[in-house]
Design an enzyme around this catalytic site. Sequence first.
Site: not given
Ligand code: DMJ
Length: 623
Positions: A250, A254, A383, A517
Amino acid sequence: MPVAPLLPFTVTPNRKSAIPTSFRLTEKFILLLVFSAFITLCIGAIFFLPDSSKLLSGGFFRSSPAVETNTRTGLESSNSGSAGNVERVLDKIKKDHEQALLEAKDTLQKRPEDIKNDILNEKKKVGNDGPGQGGKDVNNLPIVEYRRPIGATGQEPVDPETRERRAKIKEMMKHAWDGYRRYAWGSNELRPVSKQGHSSNLFGSIKGATIVDALDTLYVMEMFEEFDAAAEWVEKNLDFNVNAEVSVFEVNIRFVGGLLSAYYLSGKEVFRRKAVELGEKLLPAFKTPTGIPWALLNLKSGIGRNWPWASGGSSILAEYGTLHLEFMHLSRLSGKPEFAQKVMNIRKVLNRLDKPQGLYPNYLNPNSGQWGQHHVSVGGLGDSFYEYLLKAWLMSDKSDEEGKKMYYDSLQAIETNLMRKSSSGLTYIAEWKGGLLEHKMGHLTCFAGGMIALGADGAPGDKTGHQMELAAEIARTCHESYARTALKLGPEAFRFDGGVEAIATRQNEKYFILRPEVIETYLYMWRFTHDPKYREWGWEAVQALEKHCRVEGGYSGLRDVYASSPNHDDVQQSFYLAETLKYLYLLFSDDDHLPFDHWVFNTEAHPLPVIRKDQTDQPNEVE
Ligand code: DMJ
């Protein structure tokens, strides 16, 4: 000399009026002996006293290990420096001394107000260099000539309706930002209903997630006053010297991603410096027997561990597999190959392992280098690993052949083993648990439509058209998951079993937390097809967000998208500003705004420039 106190001990205790002249011969002899011993001691001391030059050269303050080393090797510790060294040191002391005298003279000639000002400036300098400057070498970054990149900002769309819609999305960003600024400035996120700050423990005690996540969106939307305020906060307050555990993934997507994008868009050095500083703080996470990083890391102690719930102490595919893009850029901007080496090693470990049916399980033990449970998902836990394989190839100007192969091979395995069609013809991506399919698709999985569209052009064996079809089908399914709710926003997960299609059946899957998404996929599909339905679908989402998520203090997630009226969860996620609103804005912008052949978006929608093979555009291209 303390002679007198000796006397009483030499005098017979019962002698009341004894005078010195009446000492007996033996007493005199003892006194003489004491005196001569004392004088011998004094003269001896003169020879044993340390030489002043040794004192000055630090010989007496040498740390014990140096003394020990000398003792072990049998060399005389006092002779550890040559005569030349001693002279040099003395010379330096002399010069420093003279310099100090000069400065003192100078200061004495100054007016008291000037002295006061000097002290204040000095203090300010130390203050500015203070918080957040903790990384070791961040001030020794190589000089990088910054050039404004292609498409950092765009023009107004010609079509009036598109222009209006785009302006509306900018207004939404302003509302989200103003609420955060007013009620939660400096906190990680905003609680828009109760109008206060919200802190997520994903970031330990690092603050300002929304500020860093929103920086590039503010820039892209040309909200420069807000961007400058955010940049100032970063410069003065963003501090990574925290004794707290953070999520490596995270913080990377971010904070590191947000800072890198802000640097590439604006050219402000503070962002490069902060990104590298944070990157260095994350490096201890890779200290495992395999080099597969821990999920959690204490930024102060450098001690890492994994989520207690993860199968057999495993690291998570979507976490350790989503560092690649940022770390490649960190190496480029810091001149340190270490960042790139760490993420390339992850690939090596993965390539040595057997993959069940060509699939990558979500769990991998960083100690043994073996898979944990055989769960496979293109949604949560898996993902962005797949996303980063493709984007690593694209970001390398298509030179990263390994990333390319891994991506297209894994997509083939996903198509064969996980993609299914419902009885009414909706294509979905299921989850795989030890060979059995769970016919569920997460909101997170909906990003795959955009990813497959982005990769379709490079697909091997003439599969471009086929992959574009798959991408379009996934976009349609995800749109259905929105259309089939009461509030027209999609649930966290939807199922294709028990007689339902694209609908959440479990209460704990019915929430919507402002995730991006589905809109992300609309943007990619729009750019590659220009089919107007994608803009229409995006606009439907805007209307639903305005109707159900907008509150006075900002935007809130919803607890149940099937309920007839909204029940707010009171959190404005930082990714709403980083991703959802940015993707919406770009959906209604021209294609040359952050064009896909010059930029790749990290998984938090932070744009990073393509690193050109021929180096002609280093570090950025001129517009
Ligand atoms: C985001 O922090 C990023 O896209 C991450 O890859 C997965 N999900 C959240 C948003 O849904």
